[in-house]
Design a protein around this motif. Sequence first.
Motif, PDB file in Angstrom:
ATOM      1  N   ASN A  80       0.823  -1.207   0.000  1.00  0.00           N
ATOM      2  CA  ASN A  80       0.000   0.000   0.000  1.00  0.00           C
ATOM      3  C   ASN A  80       0.860   1.263   0.000  1.00  0.00           C
ATOM      4  O   ASN A  80       0.526   2.252  -0.667  1.00  0.00           O
ATOM      5  CB  ASN A  80      -0.931   0.008   1.212  1.00  0.00           C
ATOM      6  N   HIS A  81       1.969   1.238   0.732  1.00  0.00           N
ATOM      7  CA  HIS A  81       2.865   2.394   0.738  1.00  0.00           C
ATOM      8  C   HIS A  81       3.425   2.645  -0.664  1.00  0.00           C
ATOM      9  O   HIS A  81       3.507   3.791  -1.121  1.00  0.00           O
ATOM     10  CB  HIS A  81       4.025   2.169   1.703  1.00  0.00           C
ATOM     11  N   THR A  82       3.810   1.555  -1.328  1.00  0.00           N
ATOM     12  CA  THR A  82       4.328   1.687  -2.692  1.00  0.00           C
ATOM     13  C   THR A  82       3.296   2.341  -3.598  1.00  0.00           C
ATOM     14  O   THR A  82       3.611   3.283  -4.355  1.00  0.00           O
ATOM     15  CB  THR A  82       4.712   0.308  -3.244  1.00  0.00           C
ATOM     16  N   ARG A  83       2.068   1.883  -3.526  1.00  0.00           N
ATOM     17  CA  ARG A  83       0.998   2.451  -4.359  1.00  0.00           C
ATOM     18  C   ARG A  83       0.824   3.937  -4.107  1.00  0.00           C
ATOM     19  O   ARG A  83       0.715   4.722  -5.058  1.00  0.00           O
ATOM     20  CB  ARG A  83      -0.308   1.710  -4.055  1.00  0.00           C
ATOM     21  N   GLU A  84       0.829   4.331  -2.844  1.00  0.00           N
ATOM     22  CA  GLU A  84       0.593   5.736  -2.531  1.00  0.00           C
ATOM     23  C   GLU A  84       1.781   6.624  -2.886  1.00  0.00           C
ATOM     24  O   GLU A  84       1.595   7.785  -3.259  1.00  0.00           O
ATOM     25  CB  GLU A  84       0.229   5.891  -1.055  1.00  0.00           C
ATOM     26  N   HIS A  85       2.979   6.097  -2.812  1.00  0.00           N
ATOM     27  CA  HIS A  85       4.128   6.924  -3.198  1.00  0.00           C
ATOM     28  C   HIS A  85       4.273   7.003  -4.717  1.00  0.00           C
ATOM     29  O   HIS A  85       4.799   7.993  -5.227  1.00  0.00           O
ATOM     30  CB  HIS A  85       5.397   6.438  -2.511  1.00  0.00           C
ATOM     31  N   ILE A  86       3.790   6.009  -5.423  1.00  0.00           N
ATOM     32  CA  ILE A  86       3.719   6.142  -6.882  1.00  0.00           C
ATOM     33  C   ILE A  86       2.777   7.291  -7.241  1.00  0.00           C
ATOM     34  O   ILE A  86       3.089   8.127  -8.098  1.00  0.00           O
ATOM     35  CB  ILE A  86       3.262   4.821  -7.530  1.00  0.00           C
TER      36      ILE A  86
END
Length: 280
Positions: A80-86
């Motif tokens: 989820n962190h990866t998705r939001e930082h993308i």
Amino acid sequence: MSPHTPDDLTITIRDERFNRDSQPERWWAGEPFGTAWHNALSATFPRGEAFFIEAVKAHREGAPPKLAEEIRAFVKQEINHTREHIAFNRLAEERGYDIKAIDKRTEQLLALTKNRPPIANLAVTMALEHYTAMMAHEFLANPQHFADSDPEVRDMWRWHAVEEIEHKGVAYDTWLHATKNWSAWRRWRVRSLVMLMVTMRFFKNRWIDAMMLLRQDGITGWRARWGMFKYLTVSPGVVRRIFPAWLAYFKPGFHPWDHDDRKLIAKYESDFPDAVMPAE
């Protein structure tokens, strides 16, 4: 499992989304130096967090049930962190920042890890997870860091910080599991040496990245260097303020949960009750 990990720790999946329709200013932090520092951090997160996931998963075989469940929750949080930082990185690009060079350098650095022993990648992950936990604590404990920030961007960083605190012991406990046949001396020596190496590379690369982003704002030379140094060490001074926690990492018998700061998670959840999602 280390006895330092709280028995009642629950790692909660908060499936939050940010920065889809917001229109923050280019200097969303209210000034250029905090904007550059956090943009530089965020640009590394999608590839970095994928590396963390694989490093931890590589050592989950035979893990005790509690740790195995925490690894699963850790993976979901990091995805989820990866998705939001993308999404956030896309927003930064829309504001005129070229962050492709940061992503490319991150890709090249991670490519160097392909032929390393998996335990080495876990040691690096453990050190970097300590960095994220230290900064997460500071961001939540000291409102000065995001006092003048765009509200939605601030909320994203706070959400990320909460989950970094919550899973701060997972990589470390995975390391204890993976090195259970090592002597305490060998374990301490390797993690300490790796932390020193990671520290040098972390600050060197983030400094280069932040200077590059400041150049895109027309801020160069002594003004850029002094401004970033002042931001990191004076006010709000995240590097100065996390130094005691960094030093604690070298203590024999250290564990991330030696300092139980879940009260910061409780404060976040009282502010944002809708952010609490049931674990899947």
